[in-house]
Scaffold this motif. Structure first.
Motif, PDB file in Angstrom:
ATOM      1  N   MET A  83       5.765  -7.987  -2.436  1.00 30.43           N
ATOM      2  CA  MET A  83       5.812  -6.893  -1.457  1.00 30.43           C
ATOM      3  C   MET A  83       4.417  -6.335  -1.209  1.00 30.43           C
ATOM      4  SD  MET A  83       9.264  -4.764  -2.531  1.00 30.43           S
ATOM      5  CE  MET A  83       9.151  -3.742  -1.046  1.00 30.43           C
ATOM      6  N   THR A  84       4.324  -5.481  -0.200  1.00 31.86           N
ATOM      7  CA  THR A  84       3.055  -4.836   0.124  1.00 31.86           C
ATOM      8  C   THR A  84       2.664  -3.844  -0.966  1.00 31.86           C
ATOM      9  OG1 THR A  84       3.463  -5.046   2.502  1.00 31.86           O
ATOM     10  CG2 THR A  84       1.866  -3.367   1.808  1.00 31.86           C
ATOM     11  N   ILE A  85       1.373  -3.824  -1.302  1.00 32.60           N
ATOM     12  CA  ILE A  85       0.833  -2.898  -2.290  1.00 32.60           C
ATOM     13  C   ILE A  85      -0.004  -1.851  -1.567  1.00 32.60           C
ATOM     14  CG2 ILE A  85      -0.771  -2.675  -4.235  1.00 32.60           C
ATOM     15  CD1 ILE A  85       0.097  -5.496  -5.093  1.00 32.60           C
ATOM     16  N   LEU A  86       0.221  -0.583  -1.891  1.00 32.02           N
ATOM     17  CA  LEU A  86      -0.541   0.513  -1.296  1.00 32.02           C
ATOM     18  C   LEU A  86      -1.720   0.872  -2.184  1.00 32.02           C
ATOM     19  CD1 LEU A  86      -0.941   2.826   0.778  1.00 32.02           C
ATOM     20  CD2 LEU A  86       0.623   4.200  -0.623  1.00 32.02           C
ATOM     21  N   VAL A  87      -2.910   0.934  -1.586  1.00 24.40           N
ATOM     22  CA  VAL A  87      -4.129   1.296  -2.309  1.00 24.40           C
ATOM     23  C   VAL A  87      -4.663   2.604  -1.746  1.00 24.40           C
ATOM     24  CG1 VAL A  87      -6.488   0.609  -2.907  1.00 24.40           C
ATOM     25  CG2 VAL A  87      -4.684  -1.125  -2.757  1.00 24.40           C
ATOM     26  N   THR A  88      -4.767   3.626  -2.588  1.00 25.18           N
ATOM     27  CA  THR A  88      -5.439   4.866  -2.198  1.00 25.18           C
ATOM     28  C   THR A  88      -6.891   4.794  -2.685  1.00 25.18           C
ATOM     29  OG1 THR A  88      -4.866   6.062  -4.232  1.00 25.18           O
ATOM     30  CG2 THR A  88      -3.274   6.123  -2.422  1.00 25.18           C
ATOM     31  N   GLY A  89      -7.739   5.640  -2.105  1.00 22.18           N
ATOM     32  CA  GLY A  89      -9.156   5.582  -2.464  1.00 22.18           C
ATOM     33  C   GLY A  89      -9.797   4.277  -2.040  1.00 22.18           C
ATOM     34  N   ALA A  90      -9.271   3.675  -0.975  1.00 21.42           N
ATOM     35  CA  ALA A  90      -9.665   2.309  -0.619  1.00 21.42           C
ATOM     36  C   ALA A  90     -11.045   2.198   0.001  1.00 21.42           C
ATOM     37  CB  ALA A  90      -8.629   1.707   0.332  1.00 21.42           C
ATOM     38  N   THR A  91     -11.640   3.321   0.395  1.00 23.86           N
ATOM     39  CA  THR A  91     -12.986   3.250   0.963  1.00 23.86           C
ATOM     40  C   THR A  91     -14.069   3.513  -0.074  1.00 23.86           C
ATOM     41  OG1 THR A  91     -12.863   5.579   1.623  1.00 23.86           O
ATOM     42  CG2 THR A  91     -12.164   3.936   3.254  1.00 23.86           C
ATOM     43  N   GLY A  92     -13.670   3.778  -1.315  1.00 26.31           N
ATOM     44  CA  GLY A  92     -14.635   4.020  -2.383  1.00 26.31           C
ATOM     45  C   GLY A  92     -15.051   2.746  -3.084  1.00 26.31           C
ATOM     46  N   ARG A  93     -15.917   2.907  -4.080  1.00 28.88           N
ATOM     47  CA  ARG A  93     -16.478   1.740  -4.776  1.00 28.88           C
ATOM     48  C   ARG A  93     -15.408   0.873  -5.419  1.00 28.88           C
ATOM     49  NH1 ARG A  93     -20.255   4.300  -9.012  1.00 28.88           N
ATOM     50  NH2 ARG A  93     -18.604   5.870  -8.949  1.00 28.88           N
ATOM     51  N   VAL A  94     -14.477   1.500  -6.117  1.00 28.89           N
ATOM     52  CA  VAL A  94     -13.434   0.747  -6.803  1.00 28.89           C
ATOM     53  C   VAL A  94     -12.386   0.255  -5.819  1.00 28.89           C
ATOM     54  CG1 VAL A  94     -11.636   0.832  -8.564  1.00 28.89           C
ATOM     55  CG2 VAL A  94     -13.782   2.049  -8.931  1.00 28.89           C
ATOM     56  N   GLY A  95     -11.910   1.155  -4.950  1.00 30.67           N
ATOM     57  CA  GLY A  95     -10.828   0.815  -4.044  1.00 30.67           C
ATOM     58  C   GLY A  95     -11.151  -0.344  -3.120  1.00 30.67           C
ATOM     59  N   GLN A  96     -12.351  -0.367  -2.564  1.00 26.91           N
ATOM     60  CA  GLN A  96     -12.738  -1.467  -1.674  1.00 26.91           C
ATOM     61  C   GLN A  96     -12.619  -2.806  -2.379  1.00 26.91           C
ATOM     62  OE1 GLN A  96     -16.343  -1.189   0.694  1.00 26.91           O
ATOM     63  NE2 GLN A  96     -16.343   1.038   0.480  1.00 26.91           N
ATOM     64  N   GLN A  97     -13.104  -2.838  -3.609  1.00 22.40           N
ATOM     65  CA  GLN A  97     -13.097  -4.113  -4.329  1.00 22.40           C
ATOM     66  C   GLN A  97     -11.693  -4.508  -4.767  1.00 22.40           C
ATOM     67  OE1 GLN A  97     -16.396  -5.058  -6.949  1.00 22.40           O
ATOM     68  NE2 GLN A  97     -17.382  -3.131  -6.396  1.00 22.40           N
ATOM     69  N   ILE A  98     -10.840  -3.523  -5.044  1.00 25.57           N
ATOM     70  CA  ILE A  98      -9.447  -3.843  -5.366  1.00 25.57           C
ATOM     71  C   ILE A  98      -8.777  -4.500  -4.165  1.00 25.57           C
ATOM     72  CG2 ILE A  98      -7.167  -2.840  -5.829  1.00 25.57           C
ATOM     73  CD1 ILE A  98      -8.592  -0.786  -7.605  1.00 25.57           C
ATOM     74  N   VAL A  99      -8.994  -3.937  -2.984  1.00 22.82           N
ATOM     75  CA  VAL A  99      -8.417  -4.525  -1.783  1.00 22.82           C
ATOM     76  C   VAL A  99      -8.862  -5.975  -1.637  1.00 22.82           C
ATOM     77  CG1 VAL A  99      -8.380  -4.439   0.737  1.00 22.82           C
ATOM     78  CG2 VAL A  99      -8.148  -2.325  -0.585  1.00 22.82           C
ATOM     79  N   GLU A 100     -10.145  -6.227  -1.812  1.00 26.61           N
ATOM     80  CA  GLU A 100     -10.656  -7.590  -1.685  1.00 26.61           C
ATOM     81  C   GLU A 100     -10.053  -8.519  -2.735  1.00 26.61           C
ATOM     82  OE1 GLU A 100     -12.327  -8.666   0.802  1.00 26.61           O
ATOM     83  OE2 GLU A 100     -12.559  -6.668   1.687  1.00 26.61           O
ATOM     84  N   GLN A 101      -9.915  -8.022  -3.956  1.00 23.01           N
ATOM     85  CA  GLN A 101      -9.311  -8.829  -5.023  1.00 23.01           C
ATOM     86  C   GLN A 101      -7.862  -9.166  -4.690  1.00 23.01           C
ATOM     87  OE1 GLN A 101     -10.476 -10.153  -7.873  1.00 23.01           O
ATOM     88  NE2 GLN A 101     -12.562  -9.369  -7.729  1.00 23.01           N
ATOM     89  N   LEU A 102      -7.123  -8.215  -4.141  1.00 23.00           N
ATOM     90  CA  LEU A 102      -5.730  -8.467  -3.772  1.00 23.00           C
ATOM     91  C   LEU A 102      -5.637  -9.477  -2.628  1.00 23.00           C
ATOM     92  CD1 LEU A 102      -4.337  -4.826  -3.973  1.00 23.00           C
ATOM     93  CD2 LEU A 102      -3.811  -6.707  -5.542  1.00 23.00           C
TER      94      LEU A 102
END
Length: 297
Positions: free
Chosen positions: A1-20
């Motif tokens: 299913m779709t995963i929701l990422v908050t803080g996605a424009t910050g240092r950690v969040g951006q990279q989590i999105v890319e990893q996913l």
């Protein structure tokens, strides 16, 4: 299913999105400023924030797994609890939460205590959660590179007990792996807490020595008194936030951030590779500065 990422424009969040995305996961992000988001078109973007109830409900519709990151702000605790309450309301019960190392012990440091409060809610409200407790972020030291280069001083009061600093890319990859594990689990998984640490536990003098060795000149450790550090931080952030950084530094000096037995081995196994070191960070930063200097010639 779709995963929701908050803080996605910050240092950690951006990279989590890319990893996913690299792992072919469907990703949705919640952001105040969609126009500033530069993710792939595959990422679904919802405009809003963690105090906007309607946008939270919209962002959580049709998902079951959430990455929750709260910035260090004056209303951080309210943001965390509102978000988790809405998650509970709409049936989002799988959470990876970015907390902080030894959250329950630093009772006088606001964002430590706030994060421990959110941890308690996750545990007591029946969420299936992974609580990530990172030590000091290695790449925070980008903020003091000019002091190191120009004044030949490492200015952050780290103390002598040592901190196992961790690279942000390691944090992001671990978070992504945990999000996927939670999301794809056929049954509810128990709450787990992971200390996120780097491969080396370094004192202030250790860190200054690494800079000295890599730069080829003596870099001194600025010492354990947090006054100068607080004054410097006041030039780049609000005064209340700089004071909080002082309180955090006092925690470093008094107690350090020392891994428990097995922490680094567990993370290495989880990633399937070595953790990135502080020395790696210093080498990369110096090399990047040299490239920038050469480009200006």
């Amino acid at each position: 299913m779709t995963i929701l990422v908050t803080g996605a424009t910050g240092r950690v969040g951006q990279q989590i999105v890319e990893q996913l995305l690299q792992r072919n996961m469907d990703v949705r992000v919640l952001t105040r400023s969609p126009s500033k988001v530069s993710f792939s078109k595959m990422v679904e973007v919802v405009k809003g924030d963690l105090l906007n109830i309607d946008s939270l409900r919209e962002a959580m519709t049709g998902i079951r797994t959430l990455f929750l990151l709260n910035a260090v702000t004056g209303d951080e605790f309210t943001q965390a609890l509102i978000t988790l309450n809405i998650a509970k309301e709409v049936g989002v019960d799988r959470v990876v939460y970015l907390s902080v190392f030894d959250a329950e012990k630093a009772v006088n440091v606001p964002h430590f205590t706030v994060k421990y409060g959110a941890e308690r809610m996750l545990k007591e409200q029946g969420f299936s959660a992974t609580i990530l407790r990172p030590a000091y972020f290695i790449d925070n030291d980008v903020r003091v590179k000019e002091v190191i280069f120009n004044n030949e001083v490492y200015p952050i009061p780290i103390g002598g007990k040592g901190i196992a600093m961790i690279d942000v890319t390691d944090i992001a990859e671990i978070a992504a792996l945990e999000l996927i594990r939670r999301d794809q689990a056929e049954t509810t998984l128990p709450v787990e807490t992971l200390n996120l640490v780097g491969p080396d536990t370094l004192s202030g003098t250790d860190i200054a020595a690494i800079w000295s060795e890599e730069l080829g000149k003596t870099i001194k450790y600025g010492g354990d008194d947090p006054s100068g550090f607080e004054s410097y931080m006041e030039t780049i952030m609000p005064k209340w936030s700089a004071y909080e950084m002082r309180l955090m530094a006092e925690r470093y000096v008094g107690y350090g951030m020392v891994p428990q037995a097995g922490d680094t081995e567990h993370l290495t196994k989880l990633l399937g590779r070595p953790l990135k070191s502080y020395r790696d960070f210093v080498k990369n930063l110096i090399n990047n500065e040299r490239v920038i200097f050469e480009d200006r010639l």
